[in-house]
Design an enzyme around this catalytic site. Structure first.
Site, mmCIF file in Angstrom:
data_model
loop_
_atom_site.group_PDB
_atom_site.id
_atom_site.type_symbol
_atom_site.label_atom_id
_atom_site.label_comp_id
_atom_site.label_asym_id
_atom_site.label_seq_id
_atom_site.Cartn_x
_atom_site.Cartn_y
_atom_site.Cartn_z
ATOM 1 N N CYS A 265 84.625 -29.930 -124.388
ATOM 2 C CA CYS A 265 83.911 -31.144 -124.613
ATOM 3 C C CYS A 265 83.159 -31.009 -125.645
ATOM 4 O O CYS A 265 83.354 -32.203 -126.507
ATOM 5 C CB CYS A 265 82.829 -31.417 -123.361
ATOM 6 S SG CYS A 265 81.780 -29.957 -122.926
ATOM 7 N N GLU B 148 78.494 -35.759 -117.259
ATOM 8 C CA GLU B 148 78.796 -34.829 -118.398
ATOM 9 C C GLU B 148 80.104 -35.377 -118.879
ATOM 10 O O GLU B 148 81.348 -34.901 -118.154
ATOM 11 C CB GLU B 148 78.654 -33.500 -118.312
ATOM 12 C CG GLU B 148 77.462 -33.014 -117.880
ATOM 13 C CD GLU B 148 76.374 -32.932 -119.200
ATOM 14 O OE1 GLU B 148 76.922 -33.304 -120.266
ATOM 15 O OE2 GLU B 148 75.351 -32.767 -119.118
HETATM 16 P P1 NAD Z 1 89.341 -36.083 -115.303
HETATM 17 O O1 NAD Z 1 88.389 -36.959 -115.275
HETATM 18 O O2 NAD Z 1 90.606 -36.393 -115.221
HETATM 19 O O3 NAD Z 1 89.052 -35.011 -113.984
HETATM 20 C C1 NAD Z 1 87.846 -34.371 -113.770
HETATM 21 C C2 NAD Z 1 87.718 -34.126 -112.261
HETATM 22 O O4 NAD Z 1 87.546 -35.557 -111.856
HETATM 23 C C3 NAD Z 1 88.849 -33.593 -111.652
HETATM 24 O O5 NAD Z 1 88.348 -32.430 -110.568
HETATM 25 C C4 NAD Z 1 89.596 -34.678 -111.098
HETATM 26 O O6 NAD Z 1 90.299 -33.983 -109.776
HETATM 27 C C5 NAD Z 1 88.468 -35.511 -110.598
HETATM 28 N N1 NAD Z 1 88.859 -36.985 -110.323
HETATM 29 C C6 NAD Z 1 89.645 -37.665 -110.785
HETATM 30 N N2 NAD Z 1 89.474 -38.940 -110.254
HETATM 31 C C7 NAD Z 1 88.488 -39.247 -109.645
HETATM 32 C C8 NAD Z 1 87.612 -40.149 -108.759
HETATM 33 N N3 NAD Z 1 88.152 -41.309 -108.692
HETATM 34 N N4 NAD Z 1 86.465 -39.789 -108.175
HETATM 35 C C9 NAD Z 1 86.157 -38.667 -108.060
HETATM 36 N N5 NAD Z 1 86.532 -37.510 -108.795
HETATM 37 C C10 NAD Z 1 87.571 -37.666 -109.295
HETATM 38 O O7 NAD Z 1 88.992 -35.070 -116.655
HETATM 39 P P2 NAD Z 1 89.712 -33.677 -117.191
HETATM 40 O O8 NAD Z 1 90.751 -34.107 -117.743
HETATM 41 O O9 NAD Z 1 89.869 -32.553 -116.037
HETATM 42 O O10 NAD Z 1 88.700 -32.898 -117.974
HETATM 43 C C11 NAD Z 1 88.771 -33.225 -119.503
HETATM 44 C C12 NAD Z 1 87.443 -34.279 -119.877
HETATM 45 O O11 NAD Z 1 86.357 -33.851 -119.353
HETATM 46 C C13 NAD Z 1 87.253 -34.538 -121.363
HETATM 47 O O12 NAD Z 1 87.183 -35.728 -121.725
HETATM 48 C C14 NAD Z 1 86.270 -33.562 -121.942
HETATM 49 O O13 NAD Z 1 85.648 -34.017 -122.863
HETATM 50 C C15 NAD Z 1 85.782 -33.631 -120.476
HETATM 51 N N6 NAD Z 1 84.535 -32.565 -120.409
HETATM 52 C C16 NAD Z 1 83.177 -32.905 -120.746
HETATM 53 C C17 NAD Z 1 82.272 -31.899 -120.443
HETATM 54 C C18 NAD Z 1 80.823 -32.165 -120.643
HETATM 55 O O14 NAD Z 1 80.098 -31.368 -120.350
HETATM 56 N N7 NAD Z 1 80.532 -33.230 -121.486
HETATM 57 C C19 NAD Z 1 82.575 -30.677 -120.370
HETATM 58 C C20 NAD Z 1 84.028 -30.483 -119.962
HETATM 59 C C21 NAD Z 1 84.818 -31.400 -120.156
#
Ligand code: NAD
Length: 475
Positions: free
Chosen positions: A283, A249
């Site tokens: 999101c 997602e």
């Molecule tokens: P992010 O991708 O920076 O981080 C998300 C998570 O991934 C964190 O827990 C982080 O520690 C972890 N992470 C980072 N690198 C990783 C790796 N290499 N392997 C595994 N895990 C790793 O995202 P964010 O800044 O926390 O969230 C914002 C983004 O999320 C926005 O783009 C938003 O649109 C999206 N989002 C999508 C939905 C949906 O349902 N589609 C819902 C909420 C947020």
């Protein structure tokens, strides 16, 4: 039946103490800069231990059967309700979102609602063939161990979206919350684990490296990831080595299209909350709005009225409905994108200057008019309290613009003629298109993205299938 547990109503201090570690990471309130608490951050070896424990207990959890697991989920929902106020306070302090409006109390309420809804779902076997040639049945079993990684915007609710269907199907779950919101998710798991058997649900707080250790672990059978598209792609690369199943997602840049017969005054409130729910850090929030030239001035005027009447401030103040950006990184993105719009000559209707009087990462609600469709504020995900309003003269052009980006999470169409709205909705490239609303989710209705917004569905029976493996029995 799940064993009888006397549910404890925790107060805020008790919750905080349960997850406190003075030698750990200091978490600050993004609205005030004050320390909320300190908590242990996990390591790669914690992931190792958690996955092993999850693996050991998984067959026992699955063996309990569907009814008992449903019973556990219902009781887990009661546990959330019992400590709802303390959970909401912690969420508000850590994430920054206000208690009221579609924010902290709403999020905690959604956690209980999603647990109950999943308890009520049943993924029954399907009979595919039953005739003289024989019978074929499609059954669903647990995948095994689910590794779930989440973001900081709706930390509790998104964790529940991941864990509730997973547990319902007989999987065990290891959660890795965002490093920006480790307290909220740990507190939630602490509350749920009053009810759930040991090791069925575990949480390992940590940074991206800890997340990567979980999502690339050979003993994790399914990864549920919610976060940015960049991280989603990194996870998909490592998943290839183990053929790990994925639900991704990812980010969105949802378009709303207003049709010429819409009534700007009547839709202004819903338009506003479609864009500014959780101060835009959602999101599937509306992130660009296409408005016909004939209604342009009126829509601008009505939205400004709502924006200027909606209080923003510290989350614990009961009057506020909008809060700060959750972190400096996101604040800087918003500042940069509004600056790009101003530099291009776009017109600021309200807001437009970073807030300097308050200590936190506050940015005022900003509405931007007379902006081109190729401006960075339109083409990039702002994920904050800013909305560009793009004028159109030709509806087909607006549809092309709406579909012109490489993301497709949500979208919406606004107008008085439902059939006309549905015709336009059918042309939009998104996982969901709402009519006269935006971003409304329901535990019974599947939700997911297309294009770079990811793949796989969450919620409802479709959501259960995503955390299951099919098994055909044929005779
Ligand atoms: P992010 O991708 O920076 O981080 C998300 C998570 O991934 C964190 O827990 C982080 O520690 C972890 N992470 C980072 N690198 C990783 C790796 N290499 N392997 C595994 N895990 C790793 O995202 P964010 O800044 O926390 O969230 C914002 C983004 O999320 C926005 O783009 C938003 O649109 C999206 N989002 C999508 C939905 C949906 O349902 N589609 C819902 C909420 C947020």
């Amino acid at each position: 039946m799940a064993p009888e547990t006397t549910l404890i109503t925790h107060n805020y201090q008790e919750l905080l103490e349960a997850i406190h570690d003075s030698s750990g990471l200091e978490v600050k309130n993004p609205a005030t800069g004050e320390v909320v608490g300190s908590t242990r951050m996990g390591s790669v070896s914690d992931i190792e231990a958690a996955v092993q424990a999850a693996r050991t207990v998984q067959p026992v959890w699955e063996e309990l059967g569907s009814d008992q697991r449903a019973d556990y989920l219902s009781k887990a929902a009661d546990a959330v309700d019992a400590s709802a106020e303390a959970l909401a306070e912690l969420l508000s302090r850590e994430q920054g979102k206000p208690l009221n409006g579609p924010n902290a109390r709403f999020e905690v309420g959604a956690c209980a609602a999603w647990l109950r809804a999943n308890a009520g779902f049943e993924l029954a076997p399907e009979v595919l063939v039953d005739d003289e040639s024989g019978r074929a049945e499609l059954h669903y079993k647990a995948v095994g161990v689910v590794g779930a990684v989440g973001p900081w915007n709706w930390p509790m609710m998104i964790s529940i979206w991941q864990l509730a269907p997973s547990l319902r199907m007989g999987n065990t779950v290891v959660l890795k919350p965002s490093e920006y919101t480790p307290l909220s998710v740990q507190a939630l798991v602490y509350v749920l684990n009053q009810v759930l058997p040991a090791d069925v649900l575990q949480v390992v707080p940590g940074d991206g490296k800890v997340g990567a250790a979980l999502t690339s672990h050979p003993d994790v059978d399914k990864v549920m990831f919610t976060g940015s598209t960049v991280t989603g792609k990194a996870i998909m690369r490592t998943a290839a080595d183990n053929l790990t199943r994925l639900t991704l997602e990812l980010g969105g840049n949802d378009a709303g299209i207003i049709l010429e017969d819409a009534d700007p005054k009547a839709i202004a409130q819903d338009l506003f909350w479609g864009a500014f729910i959780n101060t835009g850090q959602t999101c599937a929030a509306m992130k660009r709005l296409y408005v016909p030239a004939s209604l342009y001035d009126q829509v601008c005027e009505e939205l400004v009225k709502v924006a200027e009447a909606t209080p923003m401030g510290i989350g614990l103040n009961e009057d506020n409905l909008l809060g700060p950006l959750q972190n400096k990184q996101q604040y800087d993105i918003v500042v940069r994108l509004v600056q790009a719009a101003k530099d291009s000559g776009a017109r600021i209707l309200t807001g437009g200057e970073p807030e300097t009087e308050q200590a936190g990462y506050f940015y005022p609600v900003t509405l931007v008019a007379d902006i081109d469709n190729d401006n960075p504020l339109v083409t990039e995900e702002q994920f904050g309290p800013v909305l560009p309003l793009i004028k159109y003269n030709d509806l087909e052009q607006a549809i092309q613009w709406a579909n012109g980006l490489d993301v497709g999470l949500g979208s919406s169409v606004w107008g008085n003629d439902l059939e006309a709205c549905k015709k336009i909705a059918a042309k939009l490239e998104a996982g969901t298109t709402w009519v006269n609303k935006h971003g409304a989710v329901d535990p019974r209705v599947p939700f997911g993205g297309i294009k770079s917004s990811g793949f796989g569905l969450e919620f409802g029976i479709e959501g259960l299938k995503q955390v299951a493996v099919p098994h055909v029995i044929s005779y």
